[in-house]
Scaffold this motif. Structure first.
Motif, PDB file in Angstrom:
ATOM      1  N   CYS A  95       0.835  -1.215   0.000  1.00 53.24           N
ATOM      2  CA  CYS A  95       0.000   0.000   0.000  1.00 53.24           C
ATOM      3  C   CYS A  95       0.861   1.253   0.000  1.00 53.24           C
ATOM      4  CB  CYS A  95      -0.936   0.001   1.214  1.00 53.24           C
ATOM      5  SG  CYS A  95      -2.198  -1.269   1.156  1.00 53.24           S
ATOM      6  N   GLY A  96       1.926   1.260   0.790  1.00 55.76           N
ATOM      7  CA  GLY A  96       2.838   2.403   0.801  1.00 55.76           C
ATOM      8  C   GLY A  96       3.518   2.595  -0.543  1.00 55.76           C
ATOM      9  N   GLY A  97       3.929   1.492  -1.175  1.00 58.55           N
ATOM     10  CA  GLY A  97       4.538   1.559  -2.498  1.00 58.55           C
ATOM     11  C   GLY A  97       3.556   2.043  -3.549  1.00 58.55           C
ATOM     12  N   LEU A  98       2.304   1.616  -3.423  1.00 55.36           N
ATOM     13  CA  LEU A  98       1.251   2.057  -4.333  1.00 55.36           C
ATOM     14  C   LEU A  98       1.073   3.571  -4.237  1.00 55.36           C
ATOM     15  CD1 LEU A  98      -1.458   0.767  -5.985  1.00 55.36           C
ATOM     16  CD2 LEU A  98      -2.502   1.786  -3.980  1.00 55.36           C
ATOM     17  N   LEU A  99       1.012   4.084  -3.017  1.00 56.79           N
ATOM     18  CA  LEU A  99       0.855   5.536  -2.835  1.00 56.79           C
ATOM     19  C   LEU A  99       2.060   6.293  -3.373  1.00 56.79           C
ATOM     20  CD1 LEU A  99      -0.774   5.622   0.714  1.00 56.79           C
ATOM     21  CD2 LEU A  99      -1.881   5.985  -1.506  1.00 56.79           C
ATOM     22  N   ALA A 100       3.264   5.748  -3.156  1.00 57.07           N
ATOM     23  CA  ALA A 100       4.464   6.389  -3.698  1.00 57.07           C
ATOM     24  C   ALA A 100       4.431   6.365  -5.225  1.00 57.07           C
ATOM     25  CB  ALA A 100       5.718   5.686  -3.178  1.00 57.07           C
ATOM     26  N   GLY A 101       3.955   5.267  -5.794  1.00 56.89           N
ATOM     27  CA  GLY A 101       3.829   5.171  -7.252  1.00 56.89           C
ATOM     28  C   GLY A 101       2.843   6.184  -7.795  1.00 56.89           C
ATOM     29  N   PHE A 102       1.708   6.337  -7.100  1.00 53.13           N
ATOM     30  CA  PHE A 102       0.734   7.351  -7.506  1.00 53.13           C
ATOM     31  C   PHE A 102       1.364   8.733  -7.487  1.00 53.13           C
ATOM     32  CE2 PHE A 102      -3.487   5.093  -6.215  1.00 53.13           C
ATOM     33  CZ  PHE A 102      -3.380   4.277  -7.329  1.00 53.13           C
ATOM     34  N   LEU A 103       2.093   9.033  -6.428  1.00 53.33           N
ATOM     35  CA  LEU A 103       2.730  10.336  -6.294  1.00 53.33           C
ATOM     36  C   LEU A 103       3.710  10.589  -7.440  1.00 53.33           C
ATOM     37  CD1 LEU A 103       3.065  12.880  -4.547  1.00 53.33           C
ATOM     38  CD2 LEU A 103       4.862  11.670  -3.307  1.00 53.33           C
ATOM     39  N   VAL A 104       4.528   9.591  -7.759  1.00 51.05           N
ATOM     40  CA  VAL A 104       5.489   9.732  -8.861  1.00 51.05           C
ATOM     41  C   VAL A 104       4.756   9.941 -10.182  1.00 51.05           C
ATOM     42  CG1 VAL A 104       7.192   8.458 -10.242  1.00 51.05           C
ATOM     43  CG2 VAL A 104       7.390   8.511  -7.754  1.00 51.05           C
ATOM     44  N   CYS A 105       3.702   9.171 -10.424  1.00 52.70           N
ATOM     45  CA  CYS A 105       2.932   9.315 -11.672  1.00 52.70           C
ATOM     46  C   CYS A 105       2.319  10.706 -11.790  1.00 52.70           C
ATOM     47  CB  CYS A 105       1.839   8.244 -11.745  1.00 52.70           C
ATOM     48  SG  CYS A 105       2.472   6.587 -12.020  1.00 52.70           S
ATOM     49  N   ILE A 106       1.776  11.195 -10.703  1.00 53.92           N
ATOM     50  CA  ILE A 106       1.157  12.529 -10.716  1.00 53.92           C
ATOM     51  C   ILE A 106       2.213  13.601 -10.954  1.00 53.92           C
ATOM     52  CG2 ILE A 106       0.007  14.246  -9.256  1.00 53.92           C
ATOM     53  CD1 ILE A 106      -1.516  11.806  -7.986  1.00 53.92           C
ATOM     54  N   LEU A 107       3.344  13.492 -10.252  1.00 55.52           N
ATOM     55  CA  LEU A 107       4.415  14.483 -10.431  1.00 55.52           C
ATOM     56  C   LEU A 107       4.966  14.455 -11.855  1.00 55.52           C
ATOM     57  CD1 LEU A 107       6.363  14.186  -7.057  1.00 55.52           C
ATOM     58  CD2 LEU A 107       4.948  16.093  -7.843  1.00 55.52           C
ATOM     59  N   LEU A 108       5.199  13.267 -12.410  1.00 55.42           N
ATOM     60  CA  LEU A 108       5.697  13.177 -13.781  1.00 55.42           C
ATOM     61  C   LEU A 108       4.691  13.746 -14.779  1.00 55.42           C
ATOM     62  CD1 LEU A 108       7.512   9.729 -13.919  1.00 55.42           C
ATOM     63  CD2 LEU A 108       8.514  12.002 -14.150  1.00 55.42           C
ATOM     64  N   SER A 109       3.419  13.477 -14.537  1.00 52.82           N
ATOM     65  CA  SER A 109       2.381  14.007 -15.409  1.00 52.82           C
ATOM     66  C   SER A 109       2.375  15.535 -15.377  1.00 52.82           C
ATOM     67  CB  SER A 109       1.028  13.453 -14.979  1.00 52.82           C
ATOM     68  OG  SER A 109       0.017  13.948 -15.791  1.00 52.82           O
TER      69      SER A 109
END
Length: 164
Positions: A138-152
């Protein structure tokens, strides 16, 4: 036209890389589960000693081997959750809608990990470890979401966002 072709090639490379990295992490997790209790304990003790030496130099109190082992569980599954989230992202732009896949795969890997340990000499299985593993996913999922949003946000501000 050329820009779109380059995006397609880069997209395919990321699909392959993220999928292979996620599979490698799953392999790494299962490989650790297959280690005997003696070998696993000696590796944990070695790593705990090194970590505590660094923490001591920073003026931070030492951690027990049990805490370090639980943190290792969390960390390896956080990496898995992160990579699975990036995998979903490179396969679909609707990665939030499909967040159940990284969660399901992470939970299955956590359960298999603990099941493997039942059959390995000197190891035991723990429901608590499954919960720690899943919280890592779950923590990795949230970090992945954050990275995707920032890259976008970065790509769209640079005008490099791919049109669908």
């Amino acid at each position: 036209m050329m820009k779109q072709k380059i995006f397609s090639v880069i997209h395919m490379v990321f699909r392959i890389l993220f999928t292979l990295f996620a599979l490698w992490v799953i392999f790494f997790i299962f490989q650790n589960s297959l280690e005997s209790g003696t070998l696993s304990s000696s590796r944990s003790a070695e790593f705990t000693a090194m970590l505590n030496a660094v923490l001591g130099k920073l003026g931070i109190s030492a951690l027990s081997e049990a805490v370090v082992r639980k943190l290792a569980h969390y960390a390896e599954f956080a990496l898995l959750g992160f990579l699975l989230t990036l995998c979903v992202r490179v396969y679909t732009p609707r990665y939030v809608r499909y967040c159940c896949w990284p969660l399901l795969i992470g939970l299955c890997v956590a359960n298999l990990d603990e099941t493997i340990q039942i059959y390995v000499s000197g190891r035991n299985s723990s429901v608590i470890d499954v919960w720690i593993d899943f919280s890592g996913v779950c923590g990795g999922l949230l970090a992945g979401f954050l990275v995707c949003i920032l890259l976008s946000l970065i790509l769209s501000s640079l005008g490099l966002k791919r049109k669908r």
